[in-house]
Design an enzyme around this catalytic site. Structure first.
Site, PDB file in Angstrom:
ATOM      1  N   ARG A 166       0.849  -1.192   0.000  1.00  0.00           N
ATOM      2  CA  ARG A 166       0.000   0.000   0.000  1.00  0.00           C
ATOM      3  C   ARG A 166       0.885   1.242   0.000  1.00  0.00           C
ATOM      4  O   ARG A 166       1.975   1.245   0.557  1.00  0.00           O
ATOM      5  CB  ARG A 166      -0.904   0.036   1.230  1.00  0.00           C
ATOM      6  CG  ARG A 166      -1.900  -1.115   1.328  1.00  0.00           C
ATOM      7  CD  ARG A 166      -2.720  -0.975   2.600  1.00  0.00           C
ATOM      8  NE  ARG A 166      -3.724  -2.035   2.738  1.00  0.00           N
ATOM      9  CZ  ARG A 166      -3.528  -3.192   3.350  1.00  0.00           C
ATOM     10  NH1 ARG A 166      -2.339  -3.453   3.900  1.00  0.00           N
ATOM     11  NH2 ARG A 166      -4.492  -4.091   3.422  1.00  0.00           N
ATOM     12  N   LYS A 207      -2.676  -1.211   8.494  1.00  0.00           N
ATOM     13  CA  LYS A 207      -4.135  -1.130   8.439  1.00  0.00           C
ATOM     14  C   LYS A 207      -4.802  -2.208   9.294  1.00  0.00           C
ATOM     15  O   LYS A 207      -5.754  -1.945  10.019  1.00  0.00           O
ATOM     16  CB  LYS A 207      -4.597  -1.237   6.987  1.00  0.00           C
ATOM     17  CG  LYS A 207      -6.082  -1.009   6.787  1.00  0.00           C
ATOM     18  CD  LYS A 207      -6.429  -0.981   5.310  1.00  0.00           C
ATOM     19  CE  LYS A 207      -7.902  -0.671   5.103  1.00  0.00           C
ATOM     20  NZ  LYS A 207      -8.265  -0.641   3.666  1.00  0.00           N
ATOM     21  N   ARG A 298      -0.961  -1.011  -6.766  1.00  0.00           N
ATOM     22  CA  ARG A 298      -1.377  -2.197  -6.011  1.00  0.00           C
ATOM     23  C   ARG A 298      -2.428  -3.006  -6.784  1.00  0.00           C
ATOM     24  O   ARG A 298      -2.362  -4.230  -6.826  1.00  0.00           O
ATOM     25  CB  ARG A 298      -1.927  -1.747  -4.655  1.00  0.00           C
ATOM     26  CG  ARG A 298      -2.340  -2.865  -3.708  1.00  0.00           C
ATOM     27  CD  ARG A 298      -2.576  -2.239  -2.346  1.00  0.00           C
ATOM     28  NE  ARG A 298      -3.356  -3.045  -1.431  1.00  0.00           N
ATOM     29  CZ  ARG A 298      -2.864  -3.968  -0.611  1.00  0.00           C
ATOM     30  NH1 ARG A 298      -1.567  -4.220  -0.611  1.00  0.00           N
ATOM     31  NH2 ARG A 298      -3.654  -4.629   0.215  1.00  0.00           N
ATOM     32  N   HIS A 321      -4.490  -9.219   3.170  1.00  0.00           N
ATOM     33  CA  HIS A 321      -5.912  -9.255   3.483  1.00  0.00           C
ATOM     34  C   HIS A 321      -6.217 -10.365   4.476  1.00  0.00           C
ATOM     35  O   HIS A 321      -5.517 -11.389   4.535  1.00  0.00           O
ATOM     36  CB  HIS A 321      -6.738  -9.466   2.210  1.00  0.00           C
ATOM     37  CG  HIS A 321      -6.861  -8.239   1.374  1.00  0.00           C
ATOM     38  ND1 HIS A 321      -7.242  -8.251   0.054  1.00  0.00           N
ATOM     39  CD2 HIS A 321      -6.636  -6.928   1.673  1.00  0.00           C
ATOM     40  CE1 HIS A 321      -7.267  -7.017  -0.421  1.00  0.00           C
ATOM     41  NE2 HIS A 321      -6.895  -6.203   0.542  1.00  0.00           N
ATOM     42  N   TYR A 331     -10.800  -6.276  -5.129  1.00  0.00           N
ATOM     43  CA  TYR A 331     -10.133  -6.363  -6.430  1.00  0.00           C
ATOM     44  C   TYR A 331     -10.882  -7.264  -7.401  1.00  0.00           C
ATOM     45  O   TYR A 331     -10.276  -7.957  -8.204  1.00  0.00           O
ATOM     46  CB  TYR A 331      -8.698  -6.871  -6.244  1.00  0.00           C
ATOM     47  CG  TYR A 331      -7.845  -5.949  -5.430  1.00  0.00           C
ATOM     48  CD1 TYR A 331      -7.431  -4.726  -5.924  1.00  0.00           C
ATOM     49  CD2 TYR A 331      -7.474  -6.292  -4.128  1.00  0.00           C
ATOM     50  CE1 TYR A 331      -6.657  -3.868  -5.167  1.00  0.00           C
ATOM     51  CE2 TYR A 331      -6.692  -5.439  -3.362  1.00  0.00           C
ATOM     52  CZ  TYR A 331      -6.294  -4.232  -3.886  1.00  0.00           C
ATOM     53  OH  TYR A 331      -5.528  -3.383  -3.127  1.00  0.00           O
TER      54      TYR A 331
END
Length: 358
Positions: A166, A207, A298, A321, A331
């Protein structure tokens, strides 16, 4: 006060009593609830998060619903509001403004300003299509990396495009989280890698917990980082006492952290050069530089891996993820929708068909 007004006031007091409200907040409006939430309910959040929520509330929530008494706000009011906004906002934006109102009313409910939260009864309608995410093809990515060779963000682009990091993880990357040698004699062998441990978020953390990951470096990224380390050494000498040591991998000419806007501007310059490269089959109408942002390195990483046949589970792990469901949702346009399990099994059961008779 007239007899009619007195009766109405008495009904409100009795209603508050029956609802169990501590004090009759008869004049407490949706605007009051939203304003209180913005003022007191976002403590500890990033300044950018507070700013975004403030803009959403002042633009979409307060003008439409602010004058309404909170106790009189109905689910129908919220449904009509969202339906009207669906004509001008994307579904994601609708979710954001509903979330603002929902959290404001929930906070007011916890403070005995209203008995129930009608916003939770309302679903978000489909809005206008949002900004479509974009990704580079392999050929386009090669052209971009070629065009970036003389760019101050060359190493940044190589690493982000080839590892899927990211943008908020790449900019605070430090040299002590970079291993360009690895350990081939270890058991198991440790390849050259970067350790994603930090983010530009206010907490400094990534994140999510699964975003803390170690990413092996392709050879091209290793070479780019070696050049970056040498280049940074020359910048340090040139800056002299003005150099601000930060330990960061990607810095300005003075050693400070790269600004997101500057990175985006440099990316668009690179895309412009890439579109002009002869023989690269990249036309300006295919890549419009002003429409691209750094997060699309990304999406390009995901798209190129998917086109290369890499399993979704592996892609999900690499991008940090929590599950493949998240990867598919975020995505979905970059993931190649090929399901081969059934065909492979049937080939094993029935065998491959004989060649057609001539």
């Amino acid at each position: 006060m007239t007899k009619t007004a007195a009766k109405a006031k008495l009904k409100e007091v009795l209603r508050d009593y029956e609802d169990g409200l501590a004090i009759a907040p008869t004049g407490y409006t949706v605007k009051d609830a939203v304003t209180d939430w913005l003022r007191y309910g976002l403590n500890g959040r990033d300044a950018s998060t507070i700013g975004t929520n403030t803009i959403l509330c002042n633009t979409h929530v307060i003008p439409a619903l602010g004058a309404r008494k909170l106790r009189d706000l109905s689910a129908d009011d919220v449904d009509r509001w969202l339906a009207g906004k669906s004509k001008v906002l994307s579904t994601r934006s609708l979710e954001a403004i509903r979330s603002c109102l929902n959290r404001a009313v929930k906070r007011a409910m916890a403070r005995d300003k209203v008995k129930s939260n009608v916003v939770e009864l309302c679903s978000v309608p489909a809005g206008r299509p949002g900004r479509p995410s974009k990704s580079l093809t392999l050929k386009q990515a090669e052209a971009v990396l070629t065009a970036a060779e003389d760019s101050p963000i060359h190493a940044y682009l190589v690493v982000s495009l080839l590892t899927g990091g990211r943008t908020e993880e790449m900019r605070p990357l430090t040299w002590d989280h970079v291993d360009l040698d690895g350990a081939s004699t270890a058991t198991p062998a440790i390849p050259p890698h970067i350790a994603v441990r930090r983010s530009v978020r206010s907490s400094g953390d990534t994140k999510t917990r699964k975003s803390r990951r170690t990413l092996p470096l392709p050879g091209r990224a290793i070479d780019a980082l070696k050049v970056q380390r040498e280049r940074q050494g020359w910048q340090r000498l040139a800056a002299g006492e003005q150099w601000q040591e930060s330990g960061l991998v990607f810095t300005s000419a003075m050693g400070t952290e790269l600004d997101a806007a500057n990175v985006r501007r440099e990316l668009r310059k690179v895309l412009t050069r890439a579109a002009e490269l002869p023989g690269m089959d990249i036309e300006p109408h295919v890549i419009k530089p002003d429409e691209w942002t750094t997060r699309e390195t990304r999406t390009s990483f995901v798209s190129i891996l998917s086109d290369g046949g890499i399993p979704l589970e592996e892609i999900s792990r690499l991008v940090g993820h929590s599950s493949t469901a998240v990867t598919e949702e975020v995505y979905r346009k970059q993931i190649r929708p090929v399901i081969q399990t059934g065909a492979t099994a049937m080939d094993g059961i029935f065998g491959t068909p004989p060649p057609p008779k001539r």
